[in-house]
Design a protein around this motif. Structure first.
Motif, PDB file in Angstrom:
ATOM      1  N   PRO A  79       0.806  -1.233   0.000  1.00 53.66           N
ATOM      2  CA  PRO A  79       0.000   0.000   0.000  1.00 53.66           C
ATOM      3  C   PRO A  79       0.837   1.280   0.000  1.00 53.66           C
ATOM      4  O   PRO A  79       0.342   2.347  -0.373  1.00 53.66           O
ATOM      5  N   ASP A  80       2.102   1.165   0.415  1.00 51.75           N
ATOM      6  CA  ASP A  80       2.976   2.338   0.490  1.00 51.75           C
ATOM      7  C   ASP A  80       3.842   2.521  -0.752  1.00 51.75           C
ATOM      8  O   ASP A  80       4.572   3.509  -0.856  1.00 51.75           O
ATOM      9  N   LEU A  81       3.798   1.577  -1.684  1.00 51.10           N
ATOM     10  CA  LEU A  81       4.605   1.683  -2.893  1.00 51.10           C
ATOM     11  C   LEU A  81       4.105   2.824  -3.775  1.00 51.10           C
ATOM     12  O   LEU A  81       2.889   3.044  -3.886  1.00 51.10           O
ATOM     13  N   PRO A  82       5.000   3.558  -4.433  1.00 51.72           N
ATOM     14  CA  PRO A  82       4.557   4.537  -5.434  1.00 51.72           C
ATOM     15  C   PRO A  82       3.800   3.839  -6.562  1.00 51.72           C
ATOM     16  O   PRO A  82       3.921   2.632  -6.760  1.00 51.72           O
ATOM     17  N   ASP A  83       3.014   4.605  -7.303  1.00 53.17           N
ATOM     18  CA  ASP A  83       2.256   4.037  -8.416  1.00 53.17           C
ATOM     19  C   ASP A  83       3.190   3.347  -9.403  1.00 53.17           C
ATOM     20  O   ASP A  83       4.284   3.832  -9.699  1.00 53.17           O
TER      21      ASP A  83
END
Length: 234
Positions: free
Chosen positions: A146-150
């Motif tokens: 959920p914290d990964l960049p797009d």
């Protein structure tokens, strides 16, 4: 084999950082190939650009000698700069090569140069894709999903979680799969060969622009080789 053991075996995110060796070897190959280009397609002394690239590589190896476990703003900028330097100097070499051909120059060394430029094109863009997507190799490995960049690219593993079990167990959702350098190198290779996306789709504008530039460069290089082939016909 239990589902738990399958998950642990295939979860790349569980390992202690991505292996530094494959991208480092790719940079070394690109540096050597560029240094061996004919003088006619070089804008400066053949050792200046490779020397800068080697210095950047050494600095990155000091930061992460074996595994990609640490990332600073400096190291990420240096890694992107290294990939961009490989790409930009290679594009200049391609422009000089096209100029040589349009001016009527010929010779086996220029044909070999076209092949060298194509190879460097694959490596340079593969490195850049690897560094840009989802925050880079360190963030992809360490950050929670959920914290990964797009994502800039969608791999087949990102969408096959509802396929048959022997396929879906390797999906991103079920196994924790994340792309590593070889996946981006393959993406770069197929884009340079087919001049378009194949099984991995660009999602962002920058990904589409980069793939467009790479495909155009690969197409020009291929046309140079075709021109040599046609010119050699009796």
């Amino acid at each position: 084999m239990s589902s738990k053991s399958v998950h642990e075996r295939s979860d790349r995110r569980a390992a202690a950082g991505e292996n530094r060796l494959p991208p480092a070897c790719a940079v070394v190959v690109a540096v050597v190939v560029y240094a061996l280009l004919p003088s006619a397609v070089l804008i400066t002394n053949r050792l200046i650009v490779p020397g800068v690239e080697v210095l950047l590589l050494i600095a990155l190896l000091v930061t992460n000698p074996k595994r990609m476990t640490r990332q600073t703003r400096w190291s990420r900028s240096a890694s992107i700069a290294l990939a961009m330097l490989l790409i930009l100097t290679n594009l200049v070499a391609l422009g000089l090569l096209v100029s040589q051909i349009t001016n009527g120059e010929s010779g086996g060394d220029l044909l070999v140069a076209a092949m060298q430029i194509w190879l460097t094109n694959v490596i340079g863009f593969g490195l850049l894709y690897w560094e840009l997507d989802r925050g880079g190799p360190v963030v992809r490995r360490e950050a929670a999903r959920p914290d990964l960049p797009d994502a800039d690219w969608r791999f087949s593993q990102d969408e096959n979680d509802d396929a048959v079990i022997e396929v879906s167990r390797g999906s991103s959702m079920k196994s924790g799969w994340i792309p590593i350098f070889v996946d981006y190198l393959y993406l770069s290779l197929t884009n340079s060969s087919a001049f378009s996306p194949t099984d991995t789709m660009p999602l962002t504008s920058r990904a589409k622009m980069l793939m467009g530039v790479q495909a155009t460069a690969a197409l020009l290089t291929t046309l140079v080789v075709v021109a040599f082939a046609v010119g050699s016909l009796p």
